[in-house]
Design an enzyme around this catalytic site. Structure first.
Site, PDB file in Angstrom:
ATOM      1  N   HIS A 190      41.406  41.004  48.775  1.00 57.55           N
ATOM      2  CA  HIS A 190      40.281  40.651  49.657  1.00 57.55           C
ATOM      3  C   HIS A 190      39.936  41.805  50.597  1.00 57.55           C
ATOM      4  O   HIS A 190      38.790  42.267  50.644  1.00 57.55           O
ATOM      5  CB  HIS A 190      40.681  39.402  50.462  1.00 57.55           C
ATOM      6  CG  HIS A 190      39.620  38.883  51.376  1.00 57.55           C
ATOM      7  ND1 HIS A 190      38.843  37.796  51.072  1.00 57.55           N
ATOM      8  CD2 HIS A 190      39.192  39.300  52.592  1.00 57.55           C
ATOM      9  CE1 HIS A 190      38.000  37.561  52.063  1.00 57.55           C
ATOM     10  NE2 HIS A 190      38.185  38.469  52.999  1.00 57.55           N
ATOM     11  N   GLU A 191      40.950  42.279  51.337  1.00 60.42           N
ATOM     12  CA  GLU A 191      40.682  43.331  52.330  1.00 60.42           C
ATOM     13  C   GLU A 191      40.324  44.657  51.676  1.00 60.42           C
ATOM     14  O   GLU A 191      39.515  45.420  52.201  1.00 60.42           O
ATOM     15  CB  GLU A 191      41.881  43.491  53.263  1.00 60.42           C
ATOM     16  CG  GLU A 191      42.202  42.255  54.097  1.00 60.42           C
ATOM     17  CD  GLU A 191      41.037  41.754  54.942  1.00 60.42           C
ATOM     18  OE1 GLU A 191      40.127  42.560  55.270  1.00 60.42           O
ATOM     19  OE2 GLU A 191      41.008  40.551  55.262  1.00 60.42           O
TER      20      GLU A 191
ATOM     21  N   HIS B   4      36.662  44.636  50.966  1.00 64.01           N
ATOM     22  CA  HIS B   4      35.920  45.110  52.147  1.00 64.01           C
ATOM     23  C   HIS B   4      35.978  46.631  52.240  1.00 64.01           C
ATOM     24  O   HIS B   4      34.961  47.300  52.470  1.00 64.01           O
ATOM     25  CB  HIS B   4      36.543  44.542  53.424  1.00 64.01           C
ATOM     26  CG  HIS B   4      36.275  43.108  53.689  1.00 64.01           C
ATOM     27  ND1 HIS B   4      35.010  42.564  53.668  1.00 64.01           N
ATOM     28  CD2 HIS B   4      37.107  42.091  54.003  1.00 64.01           C
ATOM     29  CE1 HIS B   4      35.076  41.281  53.966  1.00 64.01           C
ATOM     30  NE2 HIS B   4      36.348  40.959  54.171  1.00 64.01           N
TER      31      HIS B   4
ATOM     32  N   HIS C  71      33.951  48.439  49.634  1.00 64.04           N
ATOM     33  CA  HIS C  71      32.532  48.268  49.995  1.00 64.04           C
ATOM     34  C   HIS C  71      32.158  49.310  51.059  1.00 64.04           C
ATOM     35  O   HIS C  71      31.148  50.019  50.948  1.00 64.04           O
ATOM     36  CB  HIS C  71      32.315  46.849  50.519  1.00 64.04           C
ATOM     37  CG  HIS C  71      30.881  46.460  50.681  1.00 64.04           C
ATOM     38  ND1 HIS C  71      30.493  45.202  51.070  1.00 64.04           N
ATOM     39  CD2 HIS C  71      29.719  47.154  50.517  1.00 64.04           C
ATOM     40  CE1 HIS C  71      29.178  45.139  51.126  1.00 64.04           C
ATOM     41  NE2 HIS C  71      28.676  46.316  50.806  1.00 64.04           N
TER      42      HIS C  71
END
Length: 596
Positions: A388-389, A392, A395
């Site tokens: 998940h992190e 980020h 991205h």
């Protein structure tokens, strides 16, 4: 499970390298001094933003100084997050925050002066000056905001007020990370261990129900003991939002919050309505959970324990990284190369230590690589947190690499898409490679929990925020009892008849840090739904879909968020993405029930 280690007791290989931002604090001080001296340069533009050259000059200066301030602030806050009890970095973070406010005050004239120009004149400037065309989207977006920008003097006052407006969130953070002390509880072996926020979820996943209950009661009784203070910080934060809403002439705090992303209120309301229409799926999941655990009564502290008994996979950090690398292989070689670079080059702060900020996040500053804060506990959920992190972070990596500073930061509205897309692709890989029925059921349970936690729970949070703001806007004072009653009723609505809504859950809202970033949490639910659609496309279509997705990741804020998502086939102005996501949830329920 021993008491938390001190920061210096953790091996450096598990710490992020903030030296990649500033090699030493003398360099931080040098940039700080430079920014202080540069602030006066804005004065020569005040009252003079009336030619294409002056407009370009002030926008370039603002970018240059803001970039430095971002760097100063990011470094100082992340240093503080390493151990919130260290006064040195509390002070550094305070100085950085003051600089943010000073910059905001010094530059507060820019937007009103631009908006005093006619749209025709600005368009003419864009035609006259080739370099100014870089700022076209910025300027068009600014013109959209014209009705809500104040005159220069009022903008200056508002900018100065916003430092005070940070107080509710700052007070909560210090209470929640530095001052709060949880009692000891007995673990599965009967040993007395210190409860921490990082360990709480480990306890909540324990197969020993008494451990779960003890952790639940210890945590919420601690927040209950401070509930009047936490009610006051919550109410003060709502008052800040109402103040800003009134000053900027919005109909509601919700509209004011969504306006920056150019998201209509209907998107927020549609989410709540669409989820309400499929609460039957949540009730069904609660019923499955009750049956699978063999309980006469299901309690709130039974919501996180895995439904498959005896399958409690513990993974090391190295194993977790490898699982993420293999799981995200459909993203292609370039993406995996960036992922490995993050793992091996000091992007990540891995383990919990005394005073460290809880939870997990990704953050970065233009011109350096992104960073990730974890509190790794060795559970399957931590593997997904890494995916998940790093979603980020990658991205951010693509956005910083491909966009000029002015468009380098993507909006929070799309922020959860990349993170959740990673999780959806990873779970698909793990399900395909499950070796036993138990492992498959465990993973299905985890994915179902993602829907419960990210779509249903975050939508419940979003509805809570909407209700308390509407009540305050109608003149009703917010107090502890009212907040508890609203929250209790929402839990009854969202979880249904097959669960006991324990009285202590009424205090859960008091520990949610996202409520100090108001109207943020709905983006988890919309982002999750968008991610489900994108991940499905990547898994079905391969590299053409990956390439389209990388274009999305590389776009920053160069277009409006809803428009960027439409380019990868997701239209959140309609209920369809939410409906489709909940359709996937229904399929998971069907599959799990067949295996039961």
């Amino acid at each position: 499970m021993s008491n938390l280690p001190l920061r210096e007791e953790i091996d450096d290989i598990y710490k992020w390298k903030l030296e990649d931002i500033y090699e030493n604090e003398e360099l931080w001080e040098k940039d700080y001094s430079e920014v202080k001296s540069q602030l006066s340069l804005f004065d020569e533009y005040r009252g003079n933003v009336n030619t294409a050259e002056k407009l370009l000059g002030v926008l370039k200066l603002k970018d240059e100084v803001t970039m430095k301030v971002d760097r100063l602030f990011t470094y100082a806050r992340m240093r503080r997050d390493e151990d919130n009890s260290r006064s040195k970095y509390q002070a550094l973070a305070d100085r950085a925050m003051s600089l943010v406010v000073e910059l905001s005050s010094r530059t507060s004239f820019i937007e009103p002066e631009i908006l005093s120009l006619s749209e025709e004149k600005i368009m003419n400037f864009l035609e006259q000056n080739e370099d100014l065309k870089l700022y076209r989207h910025f300027l068009e977006n600014l013109m959209r905001m014209k009705a809500h920008i104040l005159d220069a003097e009022k903008e200056k006052i508002l900018a100065e007020v916003m430092e005070i407006a940070e107080a509710p969130g700052d007070i909560f953070k210090m209470l929640d990370n530095a001052d709060i002390k949880f009692p000891k509880i007995k673990d599965e072996e009967g040993n007395e261990v210190e409860l921490t926020k990082g360990r709480y979820m480990t306890f909540m996943e324990s197969e020993n129900r008494e451990v779960r209950k003890a952790a639940f009661e210890a945590l919420y009784n601690t927040y209950k003991s401070m509930i009047n203070t936490l009610s006051a910080t919550t109410a003060a934060n709502v008052k800040v939002n109402i103040f800003v809403k009134n000053q900027r002439k919005f109909k509601s705090s919700l509209e004011a919050s969504l306006f920056a992303d150019n998201v209509p209120v209907e998107v927020y309301d549609n989410l709540i309505k669409t989820v309400h229409k499929r609460l039957d799926l949540m009730y069904r999941y609660v019923n499955i959970r009750k049956k699978a655990l063999g309980l006469d009564e299901l309690h709130m502290y039974d919501l996180y324990v895995p439904l498959v008994r005896g399958y409690d996979k513990t993974v090391s950090y190295d194993e977790a990284k490898q699982m993420v690398i293999e799981g995200l292989a459909p993203m292609g070689d370039e993406y995996i190369s960036i992922l490995k670079e993050g793992f091996n080059s000091g992007w990540i702060d891995v383990y919990e230590n005394r005073g460290k900020t809880g939870g997990a996040y990704s953050w970065g500053t233009y011109g350096t690589h992104p960073f990730v804060l974890l509190n790794f506990q060795g559970k399957l959920n931590d593997v997904f947190t890494i995916a998940h992190e790093m979603g980020h972070a990658i991205h951010t990596y693509y956005s910083f690499k491909n966009q000029p500073y002015v468009y380098s930061n993507y909006t929070i509205f799309v922020a959860e898409v990349a993170s959740t897309c990673n999780e959806a692709i990873l779970i698909n890989y793990l399900l395909k490679n499950a070796r036993t029925k138990e492992e498959k059921m465990y993973l299905l349970n985890h994915f179902m929990e993602q829907f419960r936690g990210t779509v249903y729970r975050q939508t419940m949070f979003a509805e809570f925020e909407k209700i308390i703001h509407e009540k305050a806007e109608a003149g009703e004072p917010l107090n502890a009892q009212m907040l508890q009653e609203i929250y209790h009723k929402l839990n009854e609505t969202y979880y249904g008849p097959d669960i006991c809504i324990d009285q202590l859950i009424d205090y859960e809202w008091a520990r949610i840090p996202h409520f100090y970033s108001s109207f943020y949490v709905y983006k988890y639910a919309t982002g999750f739904s968008a991610a489900i659609a994108i991940s499905k496309s990547i898994l079905e279509k391969g590299m053409p879909a990956v390439n389209a997705y990388k274009q999305f990741l590389s776009s920053g804020s160069s277009d409006y968020s809803l428009e960027l998502l439409k380019k990868v086939g997701v239209d959140l102005t309609t209920p369809q993405p939410i409906q489709e996501a909940l359709g996937v949830f229904e399929n998971l329920l069907n599959e799990f029930e067949e295996l039961m």
